[in-house]
Design a protein around this motif. Structure first.
Motif, PDB file in Angstrom:
ATOM      1  N   GLN A  94       0.837  -1.196   0.000  1.00  0.00           N
ATOM      2  CA  GLN A  94       0.000   0.000   0.000  1.00  0.00           C
ATOM      3  C   GLN A  94       0.878   1.254   0.000  1.00  0.00           C
ATOM      4  OE1 GLN A  94      -2.651  -0.172   3.379  1.00  0.00           O
ATOM      5  NE2 GLN A  94      -3.620  -2.070   2.733  1.00  0.00           N
ATOM      6  N   ASN A  95       0.268   2.375  -0.443  1.00  0.00           N
ATOM      7  CA  ASN A  95       0.912   3.695  -0.369  1.00  0.00           C
ATOM      8  C   ASN A  95       2.297   3.710  -1.012  1.00  0.00           C
ATOM      9  OD1 ASN A  95      -1.319   4.661   1.148  1.00  0.00           O
ATOM     10  ND2 ASN A  95      -0.404   3.822   3.018  1.00  0.00           N
ATOM     11  N   VAL A  96       2.418   3.112  -2.192  1.00  0.00           N
ATOM     12  CA  VAL A  96       3.688   3.100  -2.907  1.00  0.00           C
ATOM     13  C   VAL A  96       3.941   4.493  -3.485  1.00  0.00           C
ATOM     14  CG1 VAL A  96       5.002   2.034  -4.774  1.00  0.00           C
ATOM     15  CG2 VAL A  96       3.363   0.674  -3.460  1.00  0.00           C
ATOM     16  N   LYS A  97       5.102   5.079  -3.204  1.00  0.00           N
ATOM     17  CA  LYS A  97       5.380   6.440  -3.679  1.00  0.00           C
ATOM     18  C   LYS A  97       6.883   6.696  -3.732  1.00  0.00           C
ATOM     19  CE  LYS A  97       4.524   8.076   1.036  1.00  0.00           C
ATOM     20  NZ  LYS A  97       3.669   8.931   1.891  1.00  0.00           N
ATOM     21  N   GLU A  98       7.232   7.841  -4.313  1.00  0.00           N
ATOM     22  CA  GLU A  98       8.628   8.247  -4.374  1.00  0.00           C
ATOM     23  C   GLU A  98       9.127   8.581  -2.974  1.00  0.00           C
ATOM     24  OE1 GLU A  98       9.225  11.495  -6.979  1.00  0.00           O
ATOM     25  OE2 GLU A  98       8.372  10.496  -8.735  1.00  0.00           O
ATOM     26  N   PRO A  99      10.421   8.371  -2.718  1.00  0.00           N
ATOM     27  CA  PRO A  99      10.974   8.789  -1.424  1.00  0.00           C
ATOM     28  C   PRO A  99      11.036  10.314  -1.356  1.00  0.00           C
ATOM     29  CG  PRO A  99      12.720   8.053  -2.879  1.00  0.00           C
ATOM     30  CD  PRO A  99      11.426   7.745  -3.587  1.00  0.00           C
ATOM     31  N   SER A 100      11.159  10.841  -0.149  1.00  0.00           N
ATOM     32  CA  SER A 100      11.221  12.299   0.001  1.00  0.00           C
ATOM     33  C   SER A 100      12.466  12.879  -0.657  1.00  0.00           C
ATOM     34  CB  SER A 100      11.185  12.672   1.489  1.00  0.00           C
ATOM     35  OG  SER A 100      12.236  12.026   2.188  1.00  0.00           O
ATOM     36  N   THR A 101      13.548  12.094  -0.688  1.00  0.00           N
ATOM     37  CA  THR A 101      14.772  12.493  -1.392  1.00  0.00           C
ATOM     38  C   THR A 101      15.074  11.439  -2.444  1.00  0.00           C
ATOM     39  OG1 THR A 101      15.660  13.529   0.603  1.00  0.00           O
ATOM     40  CG2 THR A 101      17.212  13.047  -1.155  1.00  0.00           C
ATOM     41  N   VAL A 161       9.240   4.044  -1.487  1.00  0.00           N
ATOM     42  CA  VAL A 161       8.790   3.679  -0.140  1.00  0.00           C
ATOM     43  C   VAL A 161       7.376   3.118  -0.251  1.00  0.00           C
ATOM     44  CG1 VAL A 161      10.242   5.397   0.972  1.00  0.00           C
ATOM     45  CG2 VAL A 161       7.920   6.009   0.319  1.00  0.00           C
ATOM     46  N   PHE A 162       6.999   2.275   0.702  1.00  0.00           N
ATOM     47  CA  PHE A 162       5.664   1.672   0.674  1.00  0.00           C
ATOM     48  C   PHE A 162       5.334   1.116   2.042  1.00  0.00           C
ATOM     49  CE2 PHE A 162       8.676  -1.651  -0.255  1.00  0.00           C
ATOM     50  CZ  PHE A 162       8.172  -2.805   0.331  1.00  0.00           C
ATOM     51  N   ASP A 163       4.107   0.677   2.210  1.00  0.00           N
ATOM     52  CA  ASP A 163       3.671   0.022   3.437  1.00  0.00           C
ATOM     53  C   ASP A 163       3.377  -1.446   3.156  1.00  0.00           C
ATOM     54  OD1 ASP A 163       3.790   2.334   5.000  1.00  0.00           O
ATOM     55  OD2 ASP A 163       1.739   2.908   4.490  1.00  0.00           O
TER      56      ASP A 163
END
Length: 302
Positions: A94-101, A161-163
């Motif tokens: 879940q919530n797969v997205k780019e890292p903050s950096t 990043v992901f959950d």
């Protein structure tokens, strides 16, 4: 973008997980791996894998923050496409997205380097997460360079990043693995000035793909018989299960008991796990023992 898709298709039809030498590089293969973080009901074991105690988690289950990394000792990755999935019901991404950096800098004059992070469901019903880093623009000097690293190492920052969401009904072992099915391949290609894209063609530099195991149980780590204690009985039970599986017999334990028995989280229940439990029991029996120390903390600080 058409160029991106055509090259990806060509790569997919070649060797999938392999990686080209491509440059005058050190004799080392690139590697994909995961990291997880502790959260309510979940602890990170000595191996880096995860143990979830459902009784200590929220009513709906545990949500474990995780990241995926690329270790590229040659520092020459030009195209990176990593796909991963959990194929067993009970654990979902879940919530797969780019890292903050972001791990890679945009190096072209027109800032054309791109990142695509997405999820989709394949024909086999598996939800697959993907992280694609690429650049198909030619800079003014006409020289295509490898993607430049933002940190000191290629894995100074995660690719995505992901959950890892563990359902309350889950029990046993769950693996988050790099996905290479249904023409959806994971690959890394090297880029040099003389030859922009390399199809994966080297057995020597195949991409190493590690998994993240999540063991899920309804009891404390090491409390194999679920009597609220971690002692010699649990160590003996682990040894019996190990003896059974070593002779191709059923372990004699439930999935949740087996999850609790893998105390170092290395995906194997054996004599080392029994020894760790017995050592912890002996330590807890001493007058100087920290009664609040968990088995996991004991193992990691021996």
């Amino acid at each position: 973008m058409k160029k991106v898709l055509s090259i990806i298709s060509a790569l997919s039809l070649t060797a999938g997980m392999a990686v080209s030498m491509g440059v005058n590089a050190a004799d080392a293969s690139p590697e994909v791996y995961f990291k997880a973080k502790e959260t309510k009901g979940a602890e990170i074991l000595a191996s880096g894998n995860v143990y979830v105690n459902k009784k200590a988690a929220d009513a709906s289950g545990a949500v474990v923050p995780a990241e995926i990394y690329l270790k590229d000792p040659n520092a020459a990755a030009g195209w990176v496409c990593i796909r991963w999935a959990s194929e067993k019901a009970g654990l979902s991404l879940q919530n797969v997205k780019e890292p903050s950096t972001k791990p890679y800098k945009k190096y072209n004059e027109d800032n054309s380097a791109e990142t695509i992070i997405y999820e989709n469901v394949k024909s086999d019903g598996v939800k697959v997460a993907s992280a694609l880093y690429y650049d198909d623009k030619i800079p003014s000097d006409g020289k295509l360079k490898p993607l430049q690293l933002e940190g000191e190492k290629s894995d100074s920052y995660p690719l995505a990043v992901f959950d890892a969401a563990v359902d309350k009904s889950a029990a046993g072992s769950y693996d988050i693995t790099v996905y290479n099915k249904n023409q959806s391949f994971t690959f890394v290609t090297y880029r040099t000035e003389s030859k922009p894209e390399y199809a994966p063609d080297s057995e020597k530099y195949k991409l190493i793909c590690n998994e993240l195991r999540v063991n899920v149980s309804d009891r404390l780590l090491g409390d194999v018989n679920d009597d609220g204690k971690i002692n010699a009985v649990d160590a003996s039970t682990i040894l019996t299960a190990y003896a059974n599986t070593s002779t191709s017999k059923p372990s004699g334990l439930s999935e949740e008991a087996m999850a609790a028995a893998d105390v170092d989280g290395n995906s194997a229940v054996n004599a080392v796990d029994a020894s760790n439990v017995l050592s912890f029991y002996a330590y807890q029996s001493t007058s100087s023992a920290d009664k609040n120390k968990s088995l996991n903390n004991f193992i990691q600080n021996k």
